[in-house]
Design a protein around this motif. Structure first.
Motif, PDB file in Angstrom:
ATOM      1  N   LYS A   1      44.666 -22.619  54.728  1.00 38.28           N
ATOM      2  CA  LYS A   1      45.938 -22.223  54.146  1.00 38.28           C
ATOM      3  C   LYS A   1      46.779 -23.443  53.779  1.00 38.28           C
ATOM      4  CE  LYS A   1      46.229 -17.793  56.583  1.00 38.28           C
ATOM      5  NZ  LYS A   1      46.983 -16.995  57.590  1.00 38.28           N
ATOM      6  N   GLU A   2      46.655 -24.519  54.565  1.00 37.05           N
ATOM      7  CA  GLU A   2      47.477 -25.700  54.345  1.00 37.05           C
ATOM      8  C   GLU A   2      47.050 -26.510  53.141  1.00 37.05           C
ATOM      9  OE1 GLU A   2      49.123 -29.612  56.810  1.00 37.05           O
ATOM     10  OE2 GLU A   2      47.994 -28.045  57.826  1.00 37.05           O
ATOM     11  N   ILE A   3      45.738 -26.628  52.925  1.00 35.05           N
ATOM     12  CA  ILE A   3      45.258 -27.501  51.847  1.00 35.05           C
ATOM     13  C   ILE A   3      44.531 -26.749  50.744  1.00 35.05           C
ATOM     14  CG2 ILE A   3      45.010 -29.436  53.437  1.00 35.05           C
ATOM     15  CD1 ILE A   3      42.016 -28.987  53.411  1.00 35.05           C
ATOM     16  N   GLY A   4      44.371 -25.441  50.917  1.00 29.37           N
ATOM     17  CA  GLY A   4      43.593 -24.672  49.945  1.00 29.37           C
ATOM     18  C   GLY A   4      44.175 -24.640  48.561  1.00 29.37           C
TER      19      GLY A   4
ATOM     20  N   ASP B   1      45.516 -38.778  53.114  1.00 32.69           N
ATOM     21  CA  ASP B   1      46.178 -37.480  53.261  1.00 32.69           C
ATOM     22  C   ASP B   1      45.271 -36.460  53.945  1.00 32.69           C
ATOM     23  OD1 ASP B   1      48.388 -38.539  52.034  1.00 32.69           O
ATOM     24  OD2 ASP B   1      47.936 -37.699  50.058  1.00 32.69           O
ATOM     25  N   VAL B   2      43.999 -36.443  53.563  1.00 33.74           N
ATOM     26  CA  VAL B   2      43.061 -35.468  54.130  1.00 33.74           C
ATOM     27  C   VAL B   2      42.853 -35.722  55.616  1.00 33.74           C
ATOM     28  CG1 VAL B   2      40.669 -34.678  54.119  1.00 33.74           C
ATOM     29  CG2 VAL B   2      41.876 -35.006  51.959  1.00 33.74           C
ATOM     30  N   THR B   3      42.613 -36.970  55.989  1.00 34.08           N
ATOM     31  CA  THR B   3      42.381 -37.277  57.404  1.00 34.08           C
ATOM     32  C   THR B   3      43.638 -37.059  58.242  1.00 34.08           C
ATOM     33  OG1 THR B   3      42.767 -39.635  56.903  1.00 34.08           O
ATOM     34  CG2 THR B   3      40.475 -38.874  56.996  1.00 34.08           C
ATOM     35  N   ARG B   4      44.807 -37.246  57.640  1.00 36.46           N
ATOM     36  CA  ARG B   4      46.055 -36.970  58.362  1.00 36.46           C
ATOM     37  C   ARG B   4      46.164 -35.480  58.682  1.00 36.46           C
ATOM     38  NH1 ARG B   4      50.320 -34.798  56.451  1.00 36.46           N
ATOM     39  NH2 ARG B   4      49.731 -35.269  54.284  1.00 36.46           N
ATOM     40  N   VAL B   5      45.808 -34.622  57.715  1.00 34.19           N
ATOM     41  CA  VAL B   5      45.857 -33.181  57.943  1.00 34.19           C
ATOM     42  C   VAL B   5      44.869 -32.776  59.029  1.00 34.19           C
ATOM     43  CG1 VAL B   5      45.401 -30.927  56.896  1.00 34.19           C
ATOM     44  CG2 VAL B   5      46.677 -32.655  55.612  1.00 34.19           C
ATOM     45  N   LEU B   6      43.683 -33.367  59.021  1.00 31.69           N
ATOM     46  CA  LEU B   6      42.702 -33.066  60.064  1.00 31.69           C
ATOM     47  C   LEU B   6      43.243 -33.460  61.437  1.00 31.69           C
ATOM     48  CD1 LEU B   6      39.365 -34.249  58.369  1.00 31.69           C
ATOM     49  CD2 LEU B   6      40.282 -31.939  58.506  1.00 31.69           C
ATOM     50  N   ARG B   7      43.876 -34.625  61.518  1.00 30.78           N
ATOM     51  CA  ARG B   7      44.427 -35.095  62.788  1.00 30.78           C
ATOM     52  C   ARG B   7      45.551 -34.191  63.263  1.00 30.78           C
ATOM     53  NH1 ARG B   7      47.472 -40.677  62.548  1.00 30.78           N
ATOM     54  NH2 ARG B   7      48.851 -39.310  61.371  1.00 30.78           N
ATOM     55  N   GLU B   8      46.428 -33.784  62.337  1.00 28.43           N
ATOM     56  CA  GLU B   8      47.559 -32.940  62.715  1.00 28.43           C
ATOM     57  C   GLU B   8      47.115 -31.566  63.182  1.00 28.43           C
ATOM     58  OE1 GLU B   8      49.923 -32.982  59.208  1.00 28.43           O
ATOM     59  OE2 GLU B   8      50.853 -34.938  59.643  1.00 28.43           O
ATOM     60  N   ASN B   9      45.918 -31.157  62.787  1.00 31.11           N
ATOM     61  CA  ASN B   9      45.382 -29.868  63.237  1.00 31.11           C
ATOM     62  C   ASN B   9      44.482 -30.029  64.463  1.00 31.11           C
ATOM     63  OD1 ASN B   9      45.864 -27.340  61.245  1.00 31.11           O
ATOM     64  ND2 ASN B   9      45.931 -29.252  60.076  1.00 31.11           N
TER      65      ASN B   9
ATOM     66  N   ASP C   1      37.752 -23.846  66.880  1.00 29.58           N
ATOM     67  CA  ASP C   1      38.155 -22.448  66.773  1.00 29.58           C
ATOM     68  C   ASP C   1      38.314 -22.104  65.291  1.00 29.58           C
ATOM     69  OD1 ASP C   1      39.416 -19.977  66.772  1.00 29.58           O
ATOM     70  OD2 ASP C   1      40.663 -20.434  68.508  1.00 29.58           O
ATOM     71  N   MET C   2      37.757 -20.975  64.888  1.00 33.17           N
ATOM     72  CA  MET C   2      37.828 -20.582  63.485  1.00 33.17           C
ATOM     73  C   MET C   2      39.271 -20.312  63.041  1.00 33.17           C
ATOM     74  SD  MET C   2      34.991 -20.823  61.940  1.00 33.17           S
ATOM     75  CE  MET C   2      34.720 -22.314  62.883  1.00 33.17           C
ATOM     76  N   LYS C   3      40.171 -20.019  63.989  1.00 28.91           N
ATOM     77  CA  LYS C   3      41.568 -19.842  63.625  1.00 28.91           C
ATOM     78  C   LYS C   3      42.154 -21.158  63.115  1.00 28.91           C
ATOM     79  CE  LYS C   3      42.496 -16.066  66.883  1.00 28.91           C
ATOM     80  NZ  LYS C   3      43.310 -15.625  68.048  1.00 28.91           N
ATOM     81  N   THR C   4      41.689 -22.266  63.700  1.00 26.47           N
ATOM     82  CA  THR C   4      42.138 -23.583  63.242  1.00 26.47           C
ATOM     83  C   THR C   4      41.659 -23.844  61.824  1.00 26.47           C
ATOM     84  OG1 THR C   4      42.053 -24.431  65.507  1.00 26.47           O
ATOM     85  CG2 THR C   4      42.104 -26.052  63.741  1.00 26.47           C
TER      86      THR C   4
END
Length: 402
Positions: A362-365, A314-322, A353-356
Motif C-alpha cells: 500500500k505504501e509503495i504500490g 528510498d526503497v531500502t529506507r521503506v524496507l527498514r521502516e517496515n 508476516d504477510m500483513k507487513t
C-alpha cells in the motif's frame, strides 16, 4: 660476434587444442518431459566447470541434475535445467544464447552481460545489522553517486556488497582519487557501526559480481563457519537441514570422494564449485541431484520502477521502516527501468508476516510495481527441497601441488 638464435614459441600454442577441437553444445528438449538437457563437450582446462555453471546461473536457469566427467583431457557434462518458473527452455532466443555463450565463439569475458568499465565498482565488507543497506544507499545518494547496479550477500553476521556507481550529474564513472577516497571514508564510518573488521575498496576487476562476492566472503577472516540450517537459517523442529558431508579416499587413482547432502537453495551448485575452485581442487567426476523445489531465502520482493537518482536509498529506507532485514539483494538497471530484488526477513530473522507485505504494498504500490514471492508457510515439506552432491563415481578431484 655471431648472432644468438632462440627457439620460437607460438603464443597461441596453449589454445591450439581448443581451436582444433572447439566446444560442442547440444540443447535436448526431447529426452525429458520436465526439463531441458544442456550437453557440453570440450577440451578440458582448469576452471571450465566453473565457467559453464556460471553461464547457466547468469542466464537464470535452475539446475536440477548434473553429471560431470573430465577424465582423459576431455570435459563432458550434462545439465538438467529449467527456467525460473520450472518450465523447459523452449524460447529460441534463449537456446541461441546458451549455445553462443558455451560454444566455440564464447569466451569468459564475453559470455554474459557485464557491468563493464563505464561504472565505478565499490566493494564493501563488514558486520551486518538491520538497516545497514539503507544507510549505505543513503550515504551514496548524499555523495551524488547514482547506483546503477548492486548485489549484497549476508551470511552469519557478515555482509558483502558490490555497488556499481556513476556521478549523479554526468552519469559517468568516478575517477577522481580524492573523491573516491572521501566516498570510501564515509562508507567505512557506516560499516564501523558494527563489530568486527570493516573495509572498502574501489575495484577495476571485471570478475563477475557473484564470483567477486564469493571471494570476498571466503577471504573474510571474521566470516567463520557456523553450523546451522545453512545460509543463516536455523533448522526447524521437524526437519534437520544441517549439511551432511563425508570424505573418503580412493587409493586406486589417488582421488578423494566427497558426498554432500543439504537443503537446496538458488545458486547452491555455483557456490559449491566456487569453493572447490578457491581451494585449488579440480572436479573430475560428479553427480548432482535436487529432489524438490529449493527453499526461498525468506520472502522475495521484486520492485520495478522508472530509474532515478536516489531510488535505491528510498526503497531500502521503506524496507527498514517496515522492520524488514535484507538477507540478499540484486539491483540492476535496464534502460530507464530499475529492477530491485530483495530477500527479506523481519528484524529477528523470522519469516515476514504477510500483513507487513500488504502494508508495504500500500505504501509503495502507487509508485512502483511490487511482485512478492513467498514460501507456503502452511506446507513446509513442499517448500523445502534437498540437494545431493555425489562427487563420486569412484573419483573426484585432486589438489594442485605447490
Amino acid at each position: 660476434m655471431g648472432s644468438i638464435c632462440w627457439p620460437y614459441f607460438d603464443p597461441e600454442y596453449e589454445t591450439l587444442n581448443q581451436r582444433i577441437n572447439p566446444p560442442r553444445v547440444s540443447i535436448d528438449n526431447a529426452t525429458c518431459s520436465d526439463c531441458t538437457l544442456v550437453k557440453v563437450d570440450s577440451v578440458n582446462k582448469h576452471g571450465i566447470l566453473l565457467e559453464v555453471v556460471q553461464v547457466l546461473t547468469d542466464l537464470d536457469l535452475s539446475i536440477s541434475k548434473a553429471y560431470i566427467s573430465s577424465d582423459g583431457g576431455w570435459f563432458m557434462d550434462v545439465f538438467h535445467v529449467t527456467d525460473q518458473q520450472g518450465n523447459k527452455v523452449t524460447d529460441p532466443k534463449m537456446i541461441e544464447q546458451i549455445e553462443k555463450a558455451l560454444g566455440a565463439n564464447g569466451s569468459p569475458k564475453t559470455r554474459v552481460q557485464s557491468v563493464g568499465g563505464e561504472y565505478t565498482a565499490i566493494e564493501l565488507m563488514g558486520s551486518d545489522r538491520p538497516g545497514l543497506l539503507s544507510e549505505i544507499s543513503a550515504v551514496l545518494a548524499d555523495l551524488n553517486c547514482n547506483v546503477v547496479a548492486a548485489q549484497a550477500w549476508s551470511h552469519n553476521t557478515r555482509i558483502a556488497c558490490v555497488f556499481y556507481v556513476t556521478d549523479s550529474a554526468s552519469s559517468r564513472r568516478l575517477d577522481d582519487p580524492a573523491r573516491l577516497a572521501d566516498i570510501q571514508e564515509h562508507l567505512r564510518n557506516v560499516l564501523r557501526g558494527g563489530d568486527g573488521v570493516a573495509h572498502t575498496n574501489v575495484s577495476t576487476d571485471l570478475t563477475r559480481t557473484d564470483r567477486r562476492l564469493h571471494r570476498m566472503m571466503s577471504d573474510d577472516p571474521d566470516n567463520e563457519l557456523v553450523v546451522d540450517g545453512g545460509y543463516g537459517e536455523k533448522a526447524g523442529p521437524c526437519c534437520d537441514f544441517r549439511p551432511r558431508i563425508t570424505v573418503e579416499g580412493c587409493d586406486e587413482k589417488g582421488y578423494s570422494v566427497v558426498n554432500v547432502r543439504c537443503k537446496d537453495r538458488p545458486k547452491l551448485l555455483f557456490d559449491t564449485v566456487c569453493t572447490l575452485t578457491d581451494m585449488k581442487y579440480v572436479v573430475f567426476h560428479a553427480s548432482i541431484v535436487s529432489d524438490g523445489p529449493y527453499a526461498l531465502q525468506g520472502v522475495s520482493l521484486e520492485l520495478s520502477a522508472k530509474d532515478r537518482v536516489g531510488l535505491l536509498s528510498d526503497v531500502t529506507r521503506v524496507l527498514r521502516e517496515n522492520g524488514l532485514t535484507v538477507m540478499r539483494a540484486e539491483v540492476s538497471t535496464v534502460g530507464a527501468k530499475a529492477v530491485n530484488v530483495f530477500y527479506v526477513r523481519d528484524a529477528s530473522g523470522n519469516p515476514v508476516d504477510m500483513k507487513t507485505i500488504e502494508s508495504l504494498r500500500k505504501e509503495i504500490g502507487h509508485t512502483m510495481l511490487l511482485n512478492v514471492k513467498a514460501p507456503d508457510l502452511d506446507k513446509p515439506s513442499q517448500s523445502v527441497g534437498t540437494a545431493k552432491f555425489s562427487f563420486s563415481f569412484g573419483r573426484l578431484f585432486w589438489k594442485f601441488l605447490p
